[in-house]
Design a protein around this motif. Structure first.
Motif: not given
Length: 617
Positions: A533-539
């Motif tokens: 989810x962190x990667x989804x929101x930032x990348x």
């Protein structure tokens, strides 16, 4: 070379190295801090502070140096991977809790391990910082000298005494060659960085190290989304359909590449340590066997001791063969897991980009923001630990099942009891087959006699509506007592499946092994969910493309307003009204995405004109 009887934890090794690697680790903090200070001096701070007004020489310098962008790094991915690989030996010492810089009570060891991990991180910080810095000439020179220092010290330690006290001959070569290979790669990488940066500085080449808000592969991904898909899909090979299909519009971040490289090297070191422990244990078993033989000889061939010695020899031979075979099986399983987790990462990220969350538990659809931030920091270390512990657990369980198979099938055949083994196996298969057949028969009877006919001929199955109710109640009553016994076998089968699947998937951090409703207890899976989810929101490529368009438009408008001749920039473009341009873009979008037509908000004027007028008015 040492003989087979000389294997042991305290091997007779006479050589001694003048290099103390623990002491080198302590003293390496001095040049590490110096390099960090130099890079921090070159780094500019985004905002000025009060001290800049008092000390004009600072001029915004001494910014924060980052070793690696753990969220959105897509450049130098393999270089960062090899930098992680250079730390493998110290990571394994930390994993085994063998590096304790301070002697403290048992209850404070967690704090000491944190201090030791911080020290190791500071010691290897220049590897990453010199790769990530924008000042490539300075970074490449400092990184090259720091890496070469570590390389020379490690080579000196190996040459002076290649043996060790744990594994004996050539222990250090076996342990340190992956890290040496990574150090050699980093030396070449820093040399290449220096040459490229020097050519750019001398204006012999154009710099290609610009920081792009939107990566090329992300822009290509968005273009593929808005492009009309081809009518005929290209035929895929068996490898693309069953194993892996390369996607040019997707790249793994540097964190995933570095974690995978470090996990493979740590797994290699762990397997080597386990192999030598196995050799030590097998030598102890052979010594025990020899003592039993001496006891048998001293008792003049006792009828009680002879069968025990034979069974012990047989057990040692079976265990050794099964352990070696399962070593390869467990190793291949965990190595395949490392690559399979990468494939699952890409699959999960693409699903999140498409707005799909059904593959996650319901409670994991909206993880807490703090959990995601902490997960991105925990993931790499936890993934390596899960792989190592998972290998050990898988290996032990596979060995136990291998010994069971040997004693159940192979040894009876070798001892001439194959017919009895086949008879028992046949009876067991027949019993299970009859029980399974009765379960299937219940389903067939229920479908044939106790369900009403299909409503339509095209229906796939009958409706859930009872028929022949009196016969159905008698059917339930008489099978009630039998199903109690059948449920016992089903319960044991459920337990066996849970043990096998839980053991087989223990190293998979991307998949929970908990039952539905208890996924929150799986901390590893929660770390995986927070990380993606962190990667989804930032990348997210679509979000980054949208922000890129906004920033590009804002920059162009500011450029036009900054000069009175700015309107000459678009003199060659035709003058088209904004409304007409918007309508053409809307038409193009609706033609390529017909489903969006149903979701459009209806026009109020067109709806009013569609209402028939009363002719009597």
């Amino acid at each position: 070379m040492l003989s087979a009887e000389a294997w042991g934890w305290q091997t007779n090794v006479t050589c001694e190295s003048s290099v103390d690697m623990d002491l080198v680790l302590h003293y390496s903090l001095i040049p590490s801090f110096a390099i960090i200070l130099v890079l921090s001096f070159l780094e500019r701070r985004a905002s000025r502070s009060q001290i800049d007004g008092k000390l004009h020489l600072l001029n915004g310098r001494f910014g924060i140096v980052i070793p690696l962008d753990f969220v959105g790094t897509f450049s130098n991915r393999w270089s960062f991977g090899f930098a992680f690989g250079a730390t493998a030996n110290k990571v394994m010492f930390l994993f085994s809790e063998g590096y304790l810089p301070l002697r403290v009570p048992q209850w404070a060891q967690a704090i000491v391990l944190l201090i030791g991990g911080t020290e190791v991180g500071l010691s290897y910080f220049p590897f990453f910082a010199c790769l990530a810095t924008e000042f490539q000439i300075t970074g490449s020179v400092l990184g090259f000298f720091y890496t070469s220092t570590w390389f020379v010290i490690t080579i000196t330690n190996i040459v002076q005494c290649p043996h060790g006290r744990v594994m004996g001959d050539y222990e250090k070569i076996i342990f340190y060659w992956p890290s040496l290979f990574c150090l050699v790669f980093l030396l070449g990488r820093f040399a290449l960085m220096f040459v490229k940066a020097l050519r750019v500085r001398l204006k012999m080449d154009v710099s290609s190290q610009e920081n792009h808000f939107l990566e090329v592969h992300q822009a290509q991904h968005v273009k593929r989304l808005v492009r009309k898909p081809p009518e005929r899909q290209a035929q895929k090979s068996w490898f693309q359909r069953k194993v892996y299909e390369w996607d040019p519009c997707f790249q793994f971040p540097g964190r995933m590449i570095g974690t995978s490289a470090l996990a493979l090297i740590c797994l290699y070191i762990f397997i080597v340590i386990e192999f030598y422990i196995y050799k030590e244990f097998s030598q102890e078993l052979k010594i025990l066997d020899q003592r039993f033989e001496e006891l048998v000889e001293s008792s003049n061939g006792s009828e009680v001791l002879v069968p025990v010695v034979l069974q012990l020899k047989e057990f040692i031979n079976v265990t050794q063969g099964v352990w070696i075979f399962t070593t390869f099986a467990a190793s291949l399983t965990c190595v395949s897991y490392v690559f399979h987790i990468l494939a699952c990462y890409r699959k999960h990220m693409k699903r999140l980009w498409a707005g799909e969350k059904h593959f996650l538990p319901l409670r994991s659809h909206e993880p807490a923001s703090s959990q995601s931030v902490a997960a991105i920091a925990r993931y790499s270390g936890w993934q390596i630990a899960y792989i190592l512990w998972g290998y050990l657990i898988i290996h032990v369980v596979q060995c136990l099942f291998g010994v069971m198979i040997m004693y159940s099938f192979v040894l009876p055949i070798q001892h001439g009891q194959g017919l009895e083994m086949a008879k028992g196996l046949g009876i067991g298969i027949l019993t299970v087959g009859i029980a399974t057949g009765l379960m299937i028969l219940q389903i067939k009877i229920a479908a044939r006699f106790f369900l009403q006919p299909k409503i339509l001929p095209d229906d796939k199955q009958k409706p859930l509506a009872l028929n022949n109710r009196k016969a159905f109640h008698n059917f339930n009553y008489f099978l009630f007592f039998y199903n109690v016994l059948l449920g016992l076998g089903a319960c044991l089968f459920r337990l066996l499946c849970s043990v096998l699947l839980g053991t087989w998937l223990i190293a998979r951090i991307d998949r929970t092994i908990m039952q539905k409703g208890y996924e929150a207890a799986d901390m590893g899976f929660n770390t995986w969910v927070g990380m993606i989810f962190m990667d989804h929101y930032h990348t997210n490529p679509t979000l980054l493309s949208f922000c890129h368009i906004l920033l590009a438009g804002t920059t162009e408008k500011k450029l036009q307003k900054s000069t009175k001749y700015g309107f000459f920039n678009n003199i060659s473009e035709p003058r088209v009204s904004t409304r007409a341009r918007t309508r053409w873009l809307l038409l193009y979008t609706l033609l390529n995405n017909p489903r969006l037509t149903e979701l459009r908000k209806p026009n109020v004027q067109s709806r009013a004109s569609a209402v028939p007028q009363n002719p009597c008015v």
